[in-house]
Design a protein around this motif. Structure first.
Motif, PDB file in Angstrom:
ATOM      1  N   GLY A 134       0.997  -1.251  -0.056  1.00 16.98           N
ATOM      2  CA  GLY A 134      -0.069   0.206   0.008  1.00 16.98           C
ATOM      3  C   GLY A 134       0.853   1.290  -0.079  1.00 16.98           C
ATOM      4  O   GLY A 134       0.454   2.151  -0.561  1.00 16.98           O
ATOM      5  N   MET A 135       1.847   1.171   0.721  1.00 13.38           N
ATOM      6  CA  MET A 135       2.633   2.380   0.931  1.00 13.38           C
ATOM      7  C   MET A 135       3.490   2.467  -0.753  1.00 13.38           C
ATOM      8  O   MET A 135       3.598   3.889  -0.948  1.00 13.38           O
ATOM      9  CB  MET A 135       4.022   1.980   1.732  1.00 13.38           C
ATOM     10  CG  MET A 135       4.884   3.240   1.887  1.00 13.38           C
ATOM     11  SD  MET A 135       4.368   4.358   2.786  1.00 13.38           S
ATOM     12  CE  MET A 135       5.795   5.399   2.571  1.00 13.38           C
ATOM     13  N   MET A 136       3.639   1.744  -1.291  1.00 11.15           N
ATOM     14  CA  MET A 136       4.508   1.898  -2.445  1.00 11.15           C
ATOM     15  C   MET A 136       3.678   2.231  -3.856  1.00 11.15           C
ATOM     16  O   MET A 136       4.082   2.562  -4.774  1.00 11.15           O
ATOM     17  CB  MET A 136       5.109   0.428  -2.987  1.00 11.15           C
ATOM     18  CG  MET A 136       6.223   0.256  -2.047  1.00 11.15           C
ATOM     19  SD  MET A 136       7.092  -1.482  -2.537  1.00 11.15           S
ATOM     20  CE  MET A 136       7.854  -0.684  -4.475  1.00 11.15           C
ATOM     21  N   LEU A 137       2.251   1.980  -3.588  1.00 12.13           N
ATOM     22  CA  LEU A 137       1.280   2.011  -4.913  1.00 12.13           C
ATOM     23  C   LEU A 137       1.739   3.344  -5.594  1.00 12.13           C
ATOM     24  O   LEU A 137       1.531   3.493  -6.721  1.00 12.13           O
ATOM     25  CB  LEU A 137      -0.156   1.997  -4.234  1.00 12.13           C
ATOM     26  CG  LEU A 137      -1.193   2.085  -5.490  1.00 12.13           C
ATOM     27  CD1 LEU A 137      -1.184   1.129  -6.418  1.00 12.13           C
ATOM     28  CD2 LEU A 137      -2.582   2.077  -4.579  1.00 12.13           C
ATOM     29  N   ARG A 138       1.456   4.661  -5.040  1.00 12.24           N
ATOM     30  CA  ARG A 138       1.531   5.694  -5.589  1.00 12.24           C
ATOM     31  C   ARG A 138       2.879   6.023  -6.308  1.00 12.24           C
ATOM     32  O   ARG A 138       3.154   7.220  -6.724  1.00 12.24           O
ATOM     33  CB  ARG A 138       1.119   6.852  -4.833  1.00 12.24           C
ATOM     34  CG  ARG A 138      -0.405   6.674  -4.719  1.00 12.24           C
ATOM     35  CD  ARG A 138      -1.239   8.118  -4.241  1.00 12.24           C
ATOM     36  NE  ARG A 138      -1.109   9.071  -5.034  1.00 12.24           N
ATOM     37  CZ  ARG A 138      -1.382  10.584  -4.691  1.00 12.24           C
ATOM     38  NH1 ARG A 138      -1.887  10.760  -3.759  1.00 12.24           N
ATOM     39  NH2 ARG A 138      -1.163  11.343  -5.570  1.00 12.24           N
ATOM     40  N   LEU A 139       3.856   5.346  -5.834  1.00 11.26           N
ATOM     41  CA  LEU A 139       5.170   5.501  -6.422  1.00 11.26           C
ATOM     42  C   LEU A 139       5.248   5.869  -8.057  1.00 11.26           C
ATOM     43  O   LEU A 139       5.903   6.380  -8.588  1.00 11.26           O
ATOM     44  CB  LEU A 139       6.164   4.572  -6.173  1.00 11.26           C
ATOM     45  CG  LEU A 139       6.407   4.442  -4.598  1.00 11.26           C
ATOM     46  CD1 LEU A 139       7.639   3.369  -4.636  1.00 11.26           C
ATOM     47  CD2 LEU A 139       7.137   5.661  -4.231  1.00 11.26           C
ATOM     48  N   GLY A 140       4.162   5.146  -8.665  1.00  9.91           N
ATOM     49  CA  GLY A 140       3.996   5.250 -10.183  1.00  9.91           C
ATOM     50  C   GLY A 140       3.659   6.431 -10.591  1.00  9.91           C
ATOM     51  O   GLY A 140       4.129   6.776 -11.835  1.00  9.91           O
ATOM     52  N   GLU A 141       2.904   7.072  -9.905  1.00  7.84           N
ATOM     53  CA  GLU A 141       2.439   8.217 -10.259  1.00  7.84           C
ATOM     54  C   GLU A 141       3.592   9.368 -10.387  1.00  7.84           C
ATOM     55  O   GLU A 141       3.531  10.343 -11.244  1.00  7.84           O
ATOM     56  CB  GLU A 141       1.462   9.130  -9.228  1.00  7.84           C
ATOM     57  CG  GLU A 141       0.831  10.293  -9.650  1.00  7.84           C
ATOM     58  CD  GLU A 141      -0.213  11.132  -8.718  1.00  7.84           C
ATOM     59  OE1 GLU A 141      -0.904  12.167  -9.038  1.00  7.84           O
ATOM     60  OE2 GLU A 141      -0.457  10.669  -7.754  1.00  7.84           O
ATOM     61  N   ILE A 142       4.584   9.079  -9.245  1.00  9.78           N
ATOM     62  CA  ILE A 142       5.639  10.227  -9.633  1.00  9.78           C
ATOM     63  C   ILE A 142       6.380   9.995 -10.884  1.00  9.78           C
ATOM     64  O   ILE A 142       6.852  10.866 -11.385  1.00  9.78           O
ATOM     65  CB  ILE A 142       6.737   9.990  -8.214  1.00  9.78           C
ATOM     66  CG1 ILE A 142       5.933  10.115  -6.854  1.00  9.78           C
ATOM     67  CG2 ILE A 142       7.990  10.823  -8.324  1.00  9.78           C
ATOM     68  CD1 ILE A 142       6.806   9.771  -5.803  1.00  9.78           C
ATOM     69  N   VAL A 143       6.602   8.744 -10.952  1.00  8.26           N
ATOM     70  CA  VAL A 143       7.276   8.479 -12.467  1.00  8.26           C
ATOM     71  C   VAL A 143       6.580   8.861 -13.763  1.00  8.26           C
ATOM     72  O   VAL A 143       7.199   9.622 -14.553  1.00  8.26           O
ATOM     73  CB  VAL A 143       7.544   6.998 -12.471  1.00  8.26           C
ATOM     74  CG1 VAL A 143       8.190   6.655 -13.942  1.00  8.26           C
ATOM     75  CG2 VAL A 143       8.446   6.572 -11.373  1.00  8.26           C
TER      76      VAL A 143
END
Length: 269
Positions: A134-143
């Protein structure tokens, strides 16, 4: 764009510090024990200090103060400390593009992680694996924002219904944040179970989706509801709840407040 790996070709990901790389290796090892994980974290004095500050915060509500890493691990648990340590490394590693507020972003990620852990506890799943996913999910939005900066306004436009960000990301970039985060997880050698769950989060009932994807899917929707100030656990997809064997009324009777997960003081230093 044919696949997330090609999408990431022109993006420079943060270099994970040595301590984080060693902690990730323990996620894939059945032999990792408390002394091993403690010794790895202890190599980074700054990370150790941050974790001790976190352990003594209201987040955990401990009855006594802890002053050593060994004590923190014994009181809070190895898996929890390891997951928190990795989250700190992730948060400190990414450079944020204009248009994304760093603290708001990580607060959202912490809430999603908290709800994922809570839902995992209701379904007899690995709670810390759910928290980290859950913590990692939005890392993709940064990219996505780094790769296609002009799309961020479209993706973040308000109002934004729960889960709508995934559709906007696919419309703008061809992939949603979970699919990109899955590729990041693989490049950093996270367990494949985490990568597959991230890849399937937006479509948790697809044939290849694991139960962890459904847990993180619901956690993300609840997080979006809370961020919008809407009542949480409203209009959650019944098919996903059913797939996990969850009863909405029972969940509503025991739903934690989003604020209980949103302490990001450890990320501000």
């Amino acid at each position: 764009m044919t696949n997330p790996a090609r999408f990431l070709q022109s993006v420079t990901l943060p270099v994970m510090p040595e301590v984080a790389q060693a902690l990730i290796r323990t996620l894939n090892s059945d032999d990792a024990d408390v002394p091993t994980v403690t010794a790895i974290i202890a190599k980074d004095p700054g990370l150790t200090t941050t974790l001790l500050r976190m352990a003594n915060s209201a987040m955990f509500g401990l009855s006594r103060s802890v002053h050593t890493l060994d004590t923190a691990v014994s009181v809070i648990g190895m898996a929890h400390i390891r997951a928190r340590a990795l989250s700190i490394c992730l948060a400190n590693g990414f450079v944020f593009p204009p248009g994304l507020d760093r603290l708001d972003f990580w607060r959202n990620s912490m809430v999603c992680a908290g709800y994922a852990k809570w839902l995992a506890s209701m379904t007899a799943m690995d709670e810390q694996e759910a928290w980290l996913t859950g913590m990692m999910l939005r890392l993709g939005e940064i990219v996505i924002a780094q790769r296609l900066p002009d799309t961020l306004v479209q993706i973040e436009a308000q109002p934004c219904d729960p889960g709508e960000r995934w559709k906007r990301e696919r419309d703008a970039a061809g992939f949603d944040e979970g699919q990109i985060a899955a590729e990041i997880a693989r490049r950093w050698d996270f367990p494949e179970a985490v990568a597959i769950a991230l890849e399937c989060t937006a479509l948790p009932l697809s044939p290849t989706a694991p139960r962890l994807a459904a847990v993180v899917h619901l956690a993300a929707l609840i997080t979006d509801q809370a961020a919008a100030g809407a009542p949480v656990l409203v209009d959650l997809p019944g098919s996903v709840l059913q797939a996990l064997g969850l009863n909405l009324e029972k969940l509503q009777a025991h739903t934690p407040n989003a604020e209980s997960f949103s302490d990001i003081s450890m990320l501000q230093a």
